[in-house]
Write an enzyme that holds these catalytic residues in place. Structure first.
Site, short mmCIF file in Angstrom:
data_model
loop_
_atom_site.label_atom_id
_atom_site.label_comp_id
_atom_site.label_asym_id
_atom_site.label_seq_id
_atom_site.Cartn_x
_atom_site.Cartn_y
_atom_site.Cartn_z
N TYR A 30 -9.62 -25.00 -16.58
CA TYR A 30 -9.32 -24.47 -17.92
C TYR A 30 -10.40 -23.51 -18.41
O TYR A 30 -10.15 -22.68 -19.28
CB TYR A 30 -9.20 -25.63 -18.93
N LYS A 84 -8.51 -34.59 -5.90
CA LYS A 84 -7.94 -34.16 -4.63
C LYS A 84 -9.08 -33.87 -3.67
O LYS A 84 -9.30 -32.72 -3.25
CB LYS A 84 -7.05 -32.92 -4.84
N ASP A 109 -2.13 -36.75 -6.54
CA ASP A 109 -0.67 -36.75 -6.32
C ASP A 109 -0.16 -38.18 -6.16
O ASP A 109 0.88 -38.55 -6.71
CB ASP A 109 -0.28 -35.87 -5.11
N ASP A 159 -4.18 -33.40 -17.72
CA ASP A 159 -3.11 -32.82 -18.52
C ASP A 159 -1.76 -33.30 -17.99
O ASP A 159 -0.90 -33.77 -18.74
CB ASP A 159 -3.20 -31.29 -18.45
N ASP A 197 0.92 -36.54 -19.42
CA ASP A 197 2.31 -36.33 -19.83
C ASP A 197 3.22 -37.33 -19.12
O ASP A 197 4.15 -37.87 -19.72
CB ASP A 197 2.78 -34.90 -19.49
C1 IPM Z 1 -2.51 -30.90 -24.07
C2 IPM Z 1 -1.83 -29.59 -24.12
C3 IPM Z 1 -2.87 -28.48 -24.09
C4 IPM Z 1 -3.60 -28.58 -22.78
C5 IPM Z 1 -2.35 -27.07 -24.33
C6 IPM Z 1 -1.57 -26.93 -25.62
C7 IPM Z 1 -3.46 -26.04 -24.28
O1 IPM Z 1 -0.91 -29.48 -23.08
O2 IPM Z 1 -3.35 -31.18 -24.95
O3 IPM Z 1 -2.23 -31.69 -23.17
O4 IPM Z 1 -3.13 -28.05 -21.76
O5 IPM Z 1 -4.67 -29.17 -22.76
MG MG Z 2 -0.61 -31.27 -21.98
#
Ligand code: IPM
Ligand code: MG
Length: 350
Positions: free
Chosen positions: A136, A187, A220, A244, A248
Site C-alpha cells: 500500500y 507467502k 492462500d 485487507d 473481508d
Molecule cells: C479497508 C478498505 C481500504 C483498504 C480502502 C478503502 C483504501 O478496503 O479498510 O479494508 O484497502 O485498506
Molecule cells: Mg478492505
C-alpha cells in the site's frame, strides 16, 4: 483536547456516524465530540481528501472515528487525491500500524451467515492487519508507457524487521489475553517479504513470546481455512494487503459486513483510529437503510482502547447484543429497520 473526532466521510459514512453521535451523547455525555469533512466530502470542499488541519485535529484527539470513504463520484479524481488516498494518508499520518479486525459471530446472527451455523456459531477471532506498510505504501509505484505500445504498472511490496516486529508484538500481546494462539499468514513460499516476515515473527516468538502458541500459514491456505474451519483461529497476524482480503472474508462469516468494527492502533499514548470495516456502499447511500452497528461497535472499541471507558464499552456491547436478540435487523441482516431505527433499538437497550 477533543475526546472523539468524527470523520463521517462519504456514502453511508455520514448516516452511520450520526448514530454513533446519538449513542455517544446518551452513553458518555461528558466526552467532547468534534467533526471534520473527510474523503470525497473533503475533496469537494477543499480539493484534498485530508486537509493538514483535519490531520492535525486527528492527531490532537484521543480517538478518531471514521465512517467510510470513496464512491463513484471520485473515480476520476487524481490518484493522489482520491478519497482512498486520504484514508491511507490518515493511517500513515496517525502512525496506526496495527489494525485489529475482530471476526465474531453474534449468537442471534448465526443464521445470517452464508456458512453453516455450526461453522460460525460462537466464532471469535481477531485479524491483526499491518496497516502502514507493505504494498500500500511501497515505492516505486507507477504506470509507464512502453515504447512498443502498451503500459507497465509497478507496485512495491516492502517490509522492514522493525515494521514486522511491532505488529507481531501487538498480536502476541493480544493472544495472551485471549486463547493464547497466534497464526502468522504470509507467502514465504514465493515472496522475499514473506520469508522475512516468517523469520522475524519466529525470532520474536522465541525471544519474548515462547509461552504463546505460534503457527505459520500461507495466506492462500489461510483464506481457505477461514471458510472451512474458522474456529481454529484466535489471533491472525498478516500484512497490509493480505489483511485487507482476509478480513473481508472473515467479516462475511459473521453474517454481514455491516456488523464489524475495527481499531487501528499506534504506539502507546497516541490516538487510535476506529473504522467500520464496511465501505461507503454507494448503492444504498442516502437511503437511510445502512446498518449502523459496525460504526457503533467501532465506538465501543474506541471506548475500550483509547478512551479508558471499559465499563461503558461493556454496556454498549451488551446493548447491541440485546437489540439483536430482540430481533432488531437492518436490511443486510434480512430485516427492515432503517439506520435510525437500529440506532433507536440500541438506545432503548442502553
Ligand atoms: C479497508 C478498505 C481500504 C483498504 C480502502 C478503502 C483504501 O478496503 O479498510 O479494508 O484497502 O485498506
Ligand atoms: Mg478492505
Amino acid at each position: 483536547m477533543t475526546d472523539l473526532l468524527l470523520l463521517p466521510g462519504d456514502g453511508i459514512g455520514p448516516e452511520v456516524t450520526a448514530q454513533v453521535r446519538r449513542v455517544a451523547q446518551a452513553l458518555t455525555p461528558d466526552l467532547t465530540l468534534d467533526e471534520r469533512p473527510f474523503g470525497g466530502a473533503s475533496y469537494d470542499l477543499h480539493g484534498t481528501p485530508l486537509t493538514d488541519e483535519a490531520l492535525a485535529a486527528a492527531r490532537a484527539s484521543r480517538a478518531v472515528l471514521m465512517g467510510a470513504v470513496g464512491g463513484p463520484k471520485w473515480v476520476d479524481a487524481p490518484r493522489d487525491r482520491r478519497p482512498e488516498a486520504g484514508l491511507l494518508a490518515l493511517r500513515a499520518g496517525m502512525g496506526v500500524f496495527a489494525n485489529l479486525r475482530p471476526a465474531l459471530c453474534f449468537q442471534p446472527l448465526a443464521d445470517a451467515s452464508s456458512l453453516k451455523r455450526e461453522v460460525v456459531e460462537g466464532l471469535d477471532f481477531m485479524i491483526v492487519r499491518e496497516l502502514t506498510g507493505g504494498i500500500y505504501f511501497g515505492s516505486p509505484r507507477f504506470i509507464e508507457d512502453l515504447p512498443g505500445g502498451g503500459q507497465r504498472a509497478v507496485d512495491t511490496q516492502v517490509y522492514t524487521t522493525a515494521e514486522i516486529e511491532r505488529v507481531a508484538r501487538v498480536a502476541f500481546e493480544l493472544a495472551r489475553g485471549r486463547r493464547n494462539k497466534v497464526t502468522s499468514a504470509e507467502k514465504s513460499n514465493v515472496m522475499d517479504s514473506g520469508l522475512l516476515w516468517r523469520r522475524v515473527v519466529t525470532a520474536l516468538h522465541q525471544r519474548e513470546y515462547a509461552d504463546v502458541e505460534l503457527e505459520h500459514i500461507l495466506a492462500d491456505n489461510a483464506a481457505m481455512q477461514i471458510v472451512k474451519n474458522p474456529k481454529q483461529f484466535d489471533v491472525m497476524v498478516t500484512d497490509n494487503l493480505f489483511g485487507d482480503i482476509l478480513s473481508d472474508i472473515s467479516a462475511q462469516l459473521t453474517g454481514s459486513l455491516g456488523m464489524l468494527p475495527s481499531a487501528a492502533l499506534g504506539l502507546a499514548g497516541t490516538p487510535g483510529l476506529y473504522e467500520p470495516i464496511h465501505g461507503s456502499a454507494p448503492d444504498i447511500a442516502g437511503q437511510g437503510v445502512a446498518n449502523p452497528l459496525a460504526a457503533i461497535l467501532s465506538f465501543e472499541m474506541a471506548l475500550r482502547w483509547s478512551l479508558g471507558r471499559a465499563a461503558e464499552a461493556d454496556r454498549l456491547y451488551a446493548a447491541v447484543e440485546r437489540a439483536l436478540e430482540n430481533g432488531a435487523r437492518t436490511r443486510d441482516l434480512g430485516g427492515a429497520l432503517s439506520t435510525v431505527e437500529m440506532g433507536d433499538a440500541v438506545l432503548t437497550e442502553l
